[in-house]
Design an enzyme around this catalytic site. Structure first.
Site, short mmCIF file in Angstrom:
data_model
loop_
_atom_site.label_atom_id
_atom_site.label_comp_id
_atom_site.label_asym_id
_atom_site.label_seq_id
_atom_site.Cartn_x
_atom_site.Cartn_y
_atom_site.Cartn_z
N ASP A 53 0.73 -1.16 0.09
CA ASP A 53 0.06 -0.09 -0.09
C ASP A 53 0.71 1.24 0.01
O ASP A 53 0.38 2.37 0.08
CB ASP A 53 -0.88 0.07 1.18
CG ASP A 53 -2.28 -0.76 1.05
OD1 ASP A 53 -2.61 -0.90 -0.24
OD2 ASP A 53 -2.75 -1.10 2.14
N ARG A 82 0.70 -1.71 7.75
CA ARG A 82 1.40 -0.38 6.91
C ARG A 82 2.28 0.30 7.80
O ARG A 82 2.63 1.35 7.60
CB ARG A 82 0.26 0.53 6.41
CG ARG A 82 -0.91 -0.25 5.45
CD ARG A 82 -1.71 1.22 4.68
NE ARG A 82 -1.03 1.88 3.99
CZ ARG A 82 -1.43 2.88 3.38
NH1 ARG A 82 -2.64 3.20 3.35
NH2 ARG A 82 -0.50 3.85 2.67
N ARG A 106 -9.74 5.77 10.93
CA ARG A 106 -8.35 5.77 10.99
C ARG A 106 -7.68 6.51 12.06
O ARG A 106 -6.91 6.30 13.06
CB ARG A 106 -7.73 5.89 9.63
CG ARG A 106 -8.18 4.94 8.60
CD ARG A 106 -7.68 3.43 8.70
NE ARG A 106 -8.28 2.41 7.67
CZ ARG A 106 -7.51 2.08 6.69
NH1 ARG A 106 -6.46 2.99 6.17
NH2 ARG A 106 -7.98 1.40 5.64
N HIS A 129 -11.39 7.26 4.76
CA HIS A 129 -10.56 8.32 5.04
C HIS A 129 -11.26 9.62 4.54
O HIS A 129 -12.06 9.39 3.61
CB HIS A 129 -9.17 8.10 3.99
CG HIS A 129 -8.05 7.31 4.56
ND1 HIS A 129 -7.25 6.43 3.66
CD2 HIS A 129 -7.44 7.20 5.69
CE1 HIS A 129 -6.59 6.01 4.30
NE2 HIS A 129 -6.43 6.32 5.68
N CYS A 136 -5.17 9.55 -2.94
CA CYS A 136 -4.56 8.64 -2.36
C CYS A 136 -2.81 8.53 -2.83
O CYS A 136 -2.08 8.18 -1.89
CB CYS A 136 -4.88 7.26 -2.32
SG CYS A 136 -6.74 7.23 -1.65
N1 ARG Z 1 -5.30 0.04 1.08
C1 ARG Z 1 -5.04 1.22 1.73
C2 ARG Z 1 -5.83 1.42 2.98
O1 ARG Z 1 -6.78 0.84 3.17
C3 ARG Z 1 -5.51 2.31 0.72
C4 ARG Z 1 -5.36 3.62 1.06
C5 ARG Z 1 -5.86 4.73 0.34
N2 ARG Z 1 -5.41 6.04 0.90
C6 ARG Z 1 -6.12 7.39 0.97
N3 ARG Z 1 -5.45 8.25 1.12
N4 ARG Z 1 -7.29 7.29 1.13
O2 ARG Z 1 -4.96 1.92 3.88
#
Ligand code: ARG
Length: 282
Positions: free
Chosen positions: A80, A105, A151, A180, A274
């Site tokens: 990612d 991550r 998040r 997000h 993203c």
């Molecule tokens: N697979 C990543 C996650 O879930 C995607 C992140 C997407 N990034 C964003 N800025 N929305 O963290």
């Protein structure tokens, strides 16, 4: 007789583009091997080669618009990492580091902080609180809008405000597809924003209505193709080509849509924004 000034037909406002500096990460190691949002299906996987092609086209679009693009070296085992927006928040030359929610991550946080430190942004704050950078912090002229609910921790909103000296306004996300803030809202560069109301709590929707009475509103269909995960330089809006209604609405408001195809990266829940971390100079 007075000359008539009334009703100039179809006077679209003139929009001015400002040159941006972006950080991107080539998706050499892109894959869907775990699921941390509803878009991700490890059984279906994703094609890194296709993702690289689409990402190259996005980078090409930025360069074609006159923007500067810097690159961070992708790291094997961090599929990612292509989603550079999550790597931090850079405002007026100061960099607020990221601290990821999911262990998958976690290593990206230090990698991005390291890059920033050595590439012109020595003033980096290692965060005490969980936050996913520009995924949840969107910077406008006078204010930073900050998402929470999936998040980024509320405490990080305060930490960012204290470090950056900009007012931070909290917005609560309620739909797991829009985990997000940058999946549901983007700044238009003139103090205005575009957003999908359904992604926000009732209270946050009221805040958005008060702050942005002239906002560009998007519907479910455009949100569901990650149409709100867009990058605007004040005039051009780089966004997913499938967001047809939003593309039309933006054009009516005097913006110039620049459609891109990031369908492969969407399999991980990501779009143009993203993949893009803005580096705002001092
Ligand atoms: N697979 C990543 C996650 O879930 C995607 C992140 C997407 N990034 C964003 N800025 N929305 O963290």
């Amino acid at each position: 007789m007075e000359p008539s000034t009334a009703h100039v037909p179809d006077a679209r406002p003139h929009r001015t583009a400002l040159r941006r500096h972006f950080l991107m990460c080539r998706p050499d190691h892109f894959a869907v091997t775990y699921a941390i949002n509803p878009w991700m299906d490890p059984a279906a996987g994703a094609d890194a080669g296709r993702a690289v092609g689409q990402w190259e086209a996005l980078r090409g679009a930025y360069l074609g618009l006159g923007h500067r693009v810097s690159l961070i070296e992708p790291i094997a085992g961090l599929p990612d990492m292509v989603f550079a927006a999550n790597g931090g928040l850079v405002v007026a030359g100061k960099a607020y580091g990221a601290r990821f929610t999911h262990p998958e991550r976690a290593a990206e946080g230090p990698a991005y902080m390291e890059w920033l430190r050595h590439n012109g942004f020595p003033d980096v704050l290692e965060p005490a609180h969980t936050n996913e950078g520009e995924g949840d912090f969107l910077t406008l002229e006078d204010v930073i809008l900050a998402g929470t609910g999936f998040r980024t921790d509320l405490a990080a909103h305060q930490e960012a405000q204290e470090f950056l000296g900009r007012p931070v306004v909290t917005l609560r996300l309620v739909d797991p597809r829009f985990y997000h803030l940058d999946t549901a809202l983007f700044p238009l560069g003139d103090g205005n924003v575009a957003y999908y109301p359904g992604a926000f709590s009732a209270g946050s929707r009221t805040v958005l209505e008060r702050m942005f009475p002239d906002a560009v509103l998007a519907g479910e269909r455009d949100a569901a193709v990650l149409g709100l995960n867009a990058v605007c330089d004040g005039r051009h809006v780089v966004l997913n080509a499938e967001a047809g209604d939003l593309i039309e609405t933006l054009a009516r408001h005097g913006y110039e849509p620049v459609p891109v195809d990031l369908s492969e990266l969407r399999k991980a829940g990501g779009g143009p924004k993203c993949c893009t971390l803005e580096l705002r100079p001092a």
